[in-house]
Write an enzyme that holds these catalytic residues in place. Structure first.
Site, PDB file in Angstrom:
ATOM      1  N   HIS A 153     -69.457  67.365  71.384  1.00  0.00           N
ATOM      2  CA  HIS A 153     -68.154  67.641  71.982  1.00  0.00           C
ATOM      3  C   HIS A 153     -67.031  66.964  71.196  1.00  0.00           C
ATOM      4  O   HIS A 153     -65.878  67.377  71.293  1.00  0.00           O
ATOM      5  CB  HIS A 153     -68.112  67.245  73.465  1.00  0.00           C
ATOM      6  CG  HIS A 153     -68.407  65.816  73.753  1.00  0.00           C
ATOM      7  ND1 HIS A 153     -69.668  65.340  74.025  1.00  0.00           N
ATOM      8  CD2 HIS A 153     -67.592  64.745  73.836  1.00  0.00           C
ATOM      9  CE1 HIS A 153     -69.611  64.047  74.263  1.00  0.00           C
ATOM     10  NE2 HIS A 153     -68.357  63.654  74.157  1.00  0.00           N
ATOM     11  N   ASP A 205     -75.873  68.349  72.150  1.00  0.00           N
ATOM     12  CA  ASP A 205     -74.518  67.808  72.039  1.00  0.00           C
ATOM     13  C   ASP A 205     -74.482  66.923  70.796  1.00  0.00           C
ATOM     14  O   ASP A 205     -74.605  65.705  70.873  1.00  0.00           O
ATOM     15  CB  ASP A 205     -74.177  67.007  73.303  1.00  0.00           C
ATOM     16  CG  ASP A 205     -72.741  66.498  73.316  1.00  0.00           C
ATOM     17  OD1 ASP A 205     -71.984  66.798  72.368  1.00  0.00           O
ATOM     18  OD2 ASP A 205     -72.376  65.794  74.273  1.00  0.00           O
ATOM     19  N   GLY A 258     -65.064  56.083  76.159  1.00  0.00           N
ATOM     20  CA  GLY A 258     -64.967  55.215  75.001  1.00  0.00           C
ATOM     21  C   GLY A 258     -66.303  55.045  74.323  1.00  0.00           C
ATOM     22  O   GLY A 258     -66.411  54.410  73.280  1.00  0.00           O
ATOM     23  N   SER A 275     -68.687  57.836  73.814  1.00  0.00           N
ATOM     24  CA  SER A 275     -69.290  59.084  73.356  1.00  0.00           C
ATOM     25  C   SER A 275     -69.661  59.036  71.877  1.00  0.00           C
ATOM     26  O   SER A 275     -68.889  58.589  71.044  1.00  0.00           O
ATOM     27  CB  SER A 275     -68.345  60.263  73.572  1.00  0.00           C
ATOM     28  OG  SER A 275     -68.714  61.011  74.684  1.00  0.00           O
ATOM     29  N   SER A 308     -73.842  61.170  75.116  1.00  0.00           N
ATOM     30  CA  SER A 308     -73.228  62.440  75.478  1.00  0.00           C
ATOM     31  C   SER A 308     -72.296  62.267  76.660  1.00  0.00           C
ATOM     32  O   SER A 308     -71.079  62.413  76.543  1.00  0.00           O
ATOM     33  CB  SER A 308     -74.302  63.480  75.804  1.00  0.00           C
ATOM     34  OG  SER A 308     -73.736  64.685  76.268  1.00  0.00           O
TER      35      SER A 308
END
Length: 472
Positions: A215, A245, A332, A334, A350
């Site tokens: 993402h 992801d 903060g 990911s 994720s």
């Protein structure tokens, strides 16, 4: 890009508050009271990585009789579920060194339950994964699943039967955790996007690159290692939502020397020497600049998560094939690193629910799957070969994914507009406060409450507090 910058772009910059990383038996007793394990005199004492290898071997040997496995970290034993009463099957597993447990639900039955959930209950704010400890599908609903949605989910779970699935509520909200780790930044329309670098890799064409969350790669194309700096890397591939992801991001400078380690702060690093598949029950560590170093256990594999789409109020971004854990995370974090104490790269952060005060569920993209999909190998330079071997070998365990059958849900999400996640700045305010509130950079509180960044990461923390307006 200077070698120094490559060196800081791995893992996390927050304080090494989690002393557990330096303690060989940290969290070893978390699973001690798991009554289902019931060790035997013949069972081998195994490290988590060895238990994962043994599980893959037994899955092939046992065939349809295999109904999942998990690692009893207290006894350091592999527990294997079987559905066949064939004594020969049980003897084979015991001779191999596993604890054998007869269960009611087969892998096929649990996979069927997951397919039913996909068809009838793909609702934003829900997730499901097989829990081999209970031999059931564990279904979780976050705080947004109420009213008719809750009734629909509850009735679907009930229709599966009391012995097949369980339903629980999470107090938080499932969301992607963008920002964090060793921070990487991008300027997009509407603000800044902040994510975290997971692991350095070598791309299939031999160029230096890194893995981060998908993402993040969908949200922005070019990335810098400072809030206002020039781009140092460009997204090559990105997957989100759907079957994972993860993103492969190539360094713009082909001469970049990118080390294969995780920066745990205070001048300490953990050398990453291989990619491995996660095992339910094993102790793992996550690094992020918002919350520092945290540890916990793997609770499920091949998990499916239905995130609320950030671009369509009525949409859902479904991601499949994730690792489920009880390690906390916050906005903060990911893209950051999930790894083991012995240096195995397991996952990329994720999303999930909760925070590092109340706890919650956090989901990770398996590194082995990301390597296989992108053609990259773990590490840089002469380390690439080792990573490649590990990534390839892990494929043998892909059958574990059959437990949940959730892979069928790939692409159920609405792919549109993850790139506009920069607008999700409201989340980031909390993340920014946590970074800015960094207390004693060397204190043990660093792993307890997201207390903030270390001295060596304070600049990244400072950048993050302002960048959080578009943080993920």
């Amino acid at each position: 890009m200077p070698k120094r910058k490559a060196a800081i772009a791995v893992g996390g910059v927050a304080a090494l508050g989690a002393a557990a990383l330096l303690l060989p038996n940290a969290n070893a007793s978390q699973d001690r009271n798991d009554a289902a394990a019931g060790g035997t005199a013949d069972a081998k004492t195994l490290k988590a990585g060895d238990a994962s290898d043994l599980a893959a071997q037994l899955q092939k040997i046992l065939g349809d009789a295999f109904a999942g496995s998990y690692y009893d970290s207290g006894k350091q034993q592999l527990v294997v579920n079987v559905v066949s009463g064939d004594n020969n099957v049980i003897v084979q597993a015991k001779k191999a060194g596993a604890v054998v447990r007869q269960v009611e639900n087969s892998t096929a039955e649990l996979a069927s339950a997951a397919r039913t959930l996909k068809t009838k209950a793909t609702i934003p704010g829900t997730s499901w994964a097989v829990d081999p400890r209970t031999n059931k599908v564990l279904v979780t609903a976050d705080s947004t699943v109420t009213g008719a949605k809750w009734n629909r989910l509850q009735s679907t779970v009930q229709s599966l039967g009391s012995g097949v699935a369980t339903l629980k509520k999470s107090s938080g909200t499932f969301k992607t955790f963008v920002s964090g780790g060793d921070a990487i930044f991008s300027q997009v329309q509407g603000g800044n996007v902040r994510c975290s670098l997971g692991f350095n890799v070598t791309a299939s064409d031999g160029s230096p690159a890194f893995l981060t969350a998908g993402h993040c790669g969908v949200a922005a194309k070019e990335w810098s290692d400072s809030e206002t700096g020039q781009p140092i890397a460009t997204v090559d591939q990105a997957t989100f939502p759907g079957e994972g992801d993860f993103s492969l991001v190539k360094y713009n400078d082909p001469n970049t020397q990118a080390p294969s380690d995780v920066n745990t702060g205070n001048g300490q690093t953990v050398q990453i020497n291989q990619a491995a598949d996660a095992t339910v029950g094993e102790t793992v560590f996550r690094m992020g600049s918002t919350t520092g170093l945290h540890d916990g256990q793997v609770t499920g594999l091949d998990a499916t998560v239905n995130f609320q789409s950030e671009t369509d109020p009525n949409g859902v971004d479904t991601v499949t094939g994730l690792i489920q854990t009880n390690v906390c995370a916050e906005p903060g974090d990911s893209g950051g690193s999930l790894f083991t104490q012995d240096g195995s790269a397991l996952g990329l952060t994720s999303g999930g629910s909760g925070d590092c005060t109340s706890g919650g569920e956090t989901f990770f993209q398996p590194v082995t799957t990301a390597l296989q999909a992108t053609g990259a190998t773990l590490g840089g330079g002469d380390q690439a070969g080792a990573g490649g071997e590990a990534g390839a070998g892990a494929g043998d365990q892909a059958g574990a994914g059959d437990q949940a059958g959730a892979g069928d849900q790939a692409g159920a999400g609405d792919q549109a507009g993850a790139g506009d996640e920069a607008g999700a700045g409201d989340q980031a305010g909390a993340g920014g406060d946590q970074i800015g509130g960094g207390a004693d950079p060397s204190g043990a509180a660093g792993d307890q409450s997201g207390a903030g960044a270390a001295d060596d990461g304070s600049s990244a923390a400072d950048d993050g507090s302002s960048a959080q307006t578009g943080g993920h």
